[in-house]
Design a protein around this motif. Sequence first.
Motif, PDB file in Angstrom:
ATOM      1  N   UNK A  21       0.819  -1.205   0.000  1.00 48.67           N
ATOM      2  CA  UNK A  21       0.000   0.000   0.000  1.00 48.67           C
ATOM      3  C   UNK A  21       0.860   1.264   0.000  1.00 48.67           C
ATOM      4  N   UNK A  22       2.021   1.176   0.666  1.00 46.93           N
ATOM      5  CA  UNK A  22       2.886   2.345   0.700  1.00 46.93           C
ATOM      6  C   UNK A  22       3.681   2.437   1.984  1.00 46.93           C
ATOM      7  N   UNK A  23       4.269   3.620   2.199  1.00 51.82           N
ATOM      8  CA  UNK A  23       5.179   3.859   3.320  1.00 51.82           C
ATOM      9  C   UNK A  23       4.683   5.015   4.167  1.00 51.82           C
ATOM     10  N   UNK A  24       4.843   4.877   5.489  1.00 49.36           N
ATOM     11  CA  UNK A  24       4.534   5.948   6.429  1.00 49.36           C
ATOM     12  C   UNK A  24       5.825   6.305   7.153  1.00 49.36           C
ATOM     13  N   UNK A  25       6.272   7.556   7.004  1.00 47.61           N
ATOM     14  CA  UNK A  25       7.490   8.013   7.672  1.00 47.61           C
ATOM     15  C   UNK A  25       7.128   8.780   8.931  1.00 47.61           C
ATOM     16  N   UNK A  26       7.717   8.355  10.040  1.00 51.63           N
ATOM     17  CA  UNK A  26       7.459   8.969  11.340  1.00 51.63           C
ATOM     18  C   UNK A  26       8.711   9.726  11.786  1.00 51.63           C
ATOM     19  N   UNK A  27       8.807  11.038  11.522  1.00 49.39           N
ATOM     20  CA  UNK A  27       9.981  11.798  11.955  1.00 49.39           C
ATOM     21  C   UNK A  27       9.945  12.032  13.469  1.00 49.39           C
ATOM     22  N   UNK A  28      11.079  12.498  13.997  1.00 44.12           N
ATOM     23  CA  UNK A  28      11.120  12.787  15.428  1.00 44.12           C
ATOM     24  C   UNK A  28      10.104  13.847  15.810  1.00 44.12           C
ATOM     25  N   UNK A  29       9.929  14.822  14.932  1.00 45.42           N
ATOM     26  CA  UNK A  29       8.979  15.896  15.179  1.00 45.42           C
ATOM     27  C   UNK A  29       8.083  16.055  13.962  1.00 45.42           C
ATOM     28  N   UNK A  30       6.854  16.478  14.184  1.00 47.05           N
ATOM     29  CA  UNK A  30       5.938  16.696  13.082  1.00 47.05           C
ATOM     30  C   UNK A  30       5.034  15.516  12.823  1.00 47.05           C
ATOM     31  N   UNK A  31       4.180  15.668  11.820  1.00 51.99           N
ATOM     32  CA  UNK A  31       3.191  14.661  11.485  1.00 51.99           C
ATOM     33  C   UNK A  31       3.783  13.577  10.575  1.00 51.99           C
ATOM     34  N   UNK A  32       3.231  12.383  10.632  1.00 52.88           N
ATOM     35  CA  UNK A  32       3.677  11.319   9.722  1.00 52.88           C
ATOM     36  C   UNK A  32       3.439  11.705   8.263  1.00 52.88           C
ATOM     37  N   UNK A  33       4.309  11.254   7.390  1.00 53.85           N
ATOM     38  CA  UNK A  33       4.188  11.514   5.954  1.00 53.85           C
ATOM     39  C   UNK A  33       3.882  10.202   5.250  1.00 53.85           C
TER      40      UNK A  33
ATOM     41  N   UNK B  77      17.704  12.043  14.069  1.00 55.38           N
ATOM     42  CA  UNK B  77      18.639  12.981  13.439  1.00 55.38           C
ATOM     43  C   UNK B  77      19.902  12.276  12.951  1.00 55.38           C
ATOM     44  N   UNK B  78      20.085  11.016  13.351  1.00 59.83           N
ATOM     45  CA  UNK B  78      21.160  10.180  12.839  1.00 59.83           C
ATOM     46  C   UNK B  78      20.543   9.195  11.853  1.00 59.83           C
ATOM     47  N   UNK B  79      20.850   9.348  10.566  1.00 60.82           N
ATOM     48  CA  UNK B  79      20.174   8.543   9.553  1.00 60.82           C
ATOM     49  C   UNK B  79      20.486   7.054   9.676  1.00 60.82           C
ATOM     50  N   UNK B  80      21.520   6.701  10.423  1.00 61.62           N
ATOM     51  CA  UNK B  80      21.848   5.290  10.618  1.00 61.62           C
ATOM     52  C   UNK B  80      20.938   4.629  11.665  1.00 61.62           C
ATOM     53  N   UNK B  81      20.354   5.432  12.529  1.00 55.88           N
ATOM     54  CA  UNK B  81      19.556   4.904  13.642  1.00 55.88           C
ATOM     55  C   UNK B  81      18.077   4.985  13.282  1.00 55.88           C
ATOM     56  N   UNK B  82      17.479   3.840  12.977  1.00 46.39           N
ATOM     57  CA  UNK B  82      16.083   3.795  12.543  1.00 46.39           C
ATOM     58  C   UNK B  82      15.399   2.555  13.108  1.00 46.39           C
ATOM     59  N   UNK B  83      14.076   2.602  13.115  1.00 45.57           N
ATOM     60  CA  UNK B  83      13.248   1.430  13.397  1.00 45.57           C
ATOM     61  C   UNK B  83      12.256   1.303  12.251  1.00 45.57           C
ATOM     62  N   UNK B  84      12.147   0.114  11.682  1.00 48.47           N
ATOM     63  CA  UNK B  84      11.125  -0.145  10.669  1.00 48.47           C
ATOM     64  C   UNK B  84      10.067  -1.070  11.243  1.00 48.47           C
ATOM     65  N   UNK B  85       8.860  -0.948  10.724  1.00 52.35           N
ATOM     66  CA  UNK B  85       7.760  -1.826  11.147  1.00 52.35           C
ATOM     67  C   UNK B  85       6.964  -2.218   9.911  1.00 52.35           C
ATOM     68  N   UNK B  86       6.850  -3.506   9.654  1.00 51.81           N
ATOM     69  CA  UNK B  86       6.125  -4.032   8.503  1.00 51.81           C
ATOM     70  C   UNK B  86       4.840  -4.705   8.986  1.00 51.81           C
TER      71      UNK B  86
END
Length: 547
Positions: free
Chosen positions: A175-187, A313-322
């Motif tokens: 269906x697509x991707x939801x990006x959750x930044x540290x601040x602001x609304x999901x994209x 803010x560190x692009x190497x540090x992420x969590x993904x959820x499928x």
Amino acid sequence: MMLHTLPLTNPPRAIDNPRNYRGSREVRVHEQGCPFLRERMSSQRRRWKNLGFGSKLMLRSQGAGPTLQVAGPTMALEKHEVDMIALQEAASAAQSLPYSGKKAVVVGAGPGGSTAAMVLARQGFTVDVFEKRPEPSADAVDTGRAYIIALIPRGQATLERLGIPLPSSDHYRSLGTVRHPEKGEPRVTQETGNRTFSRSDLAQMLVNEARRRYPSQIKFHFGREASQIKLAEKQVTFSAQDQSDLVLSYDLLVGADGTGSRVRSAMQEQDGWTAEVSDSGREYKVYQGLHADLEPPEFKGKKGATLHLYTTNDSFTTVTAHRNPDDSYSGTFSMRTGEHAKYNTQEAYEVLLREKFSTLPPHWVPEIAKQALQAKASSAGKRIKCPQLHSNGAIILGDAAHAVTPVFGQGANSALESCRVLDDTLTACTDPSTGKGDPRLIPAAFSKERTADVHALWWIDAAAYSFFAKRPGVDFFALLAHVLVGTIFGKLLPGLYGSSKPALLSLGKASVPYSSIYRAVQRDAAGVVAGLGVLLLLTCLKLAGIL
């Protein structure tokens, strides 16, 4: 019950499993097991009428020579009119495949290896596939849906050519991707047409397809590792625990054995070249079986796979959820290489997760921390560039030849595309006057056809990853210039520019070679540099009072 018998001039052969044949005609089997013939012409495609469930086409020796028999349920056959001349021609084609009698060995039974085996078998090769790990469905290390492969049109095109249907279940549809930044609304980014798999699911699906379609031509050997490769003698030895070594000779060797490829190592040793290998600098741990109400309104109530990406803010540090078919979530927790080793308690992981991922569901934090503490860290990938993709009687493809980072999701898709290039190469190395293929011509021809494209992919991936790693260089700014120029001129002057958008946005399209994208990037970057040069010259002339 035999309804028709026709004399044939070629040796007898059974045609009761799916096969693709060189030339204009082919024999196939419907998904439900109903055989049918269809004729492919350059100007039209026509599907022959169904012969009925359980029908079988066989070639048998009978009387003075081989004959074609059409046998099956009487009522089903009597209801259909079949062009027996076309049946005979297709049957004859089945016996004269370009590489009939030739032997291929494939090292690696991942998506690329199994697909390459089917490509070879469809043109006549007998294929042995060796994999050092257990069969995917039985491999405890590779189960679950934590690390997802998205098949885009570039990769799907190869499966379509082989007649392999993609899963129709909505659970595989992205269906697509939801990006959750540290601040602001999901994209939210919505997509259509892509299919998602765990690596083990995709690998097992292709193993099953290979067995089903070519039961007499493809044989899998799991738990056996290539221990010695003699390229000059075209001989490879496979070892297994508590079993004697197995030594095979071959006409063609295909290395699809990943970033640590033994086939690539043998090529480098024999031919004296060195592959350029760089690590992504990132490692991940997996978690599974979590639940939460994560879906945005765009995806709410819809069946399908979604990817949620939690960034810092560190692009190497992420969590993904499928999202999985049972509506649970699994994913990865990534950090820079070596960082996971610094956290040796669940509490330490929890503090980090709460500090870095404020938008992560709070009840997930202790469970991800618990599973991360127990899990082993895995590399997030390597980037590999080889000066050539062949040696004497051998080729490499997939991660063995052109591994890239996950930044653009091209790894598995480029591997499947390489299998499509291999299929084209097999045809190109066939003498049209005799219909016979020459395996000796395949390696150099494949390398010539594929190397420029995978080098272009390597460059694109490296340029994009430099920005991801916060080390942007000249190559990244070339990409940026291309995107800006392509966006502006694609909208204002699409006819002059040649397209309505930057070529980089066509990475998923099978019809756009990586090398074409690379050339478009270089062209636009050069245009920007030239434009800035002219602007600077005019400014200097104006300041000097000349203008």
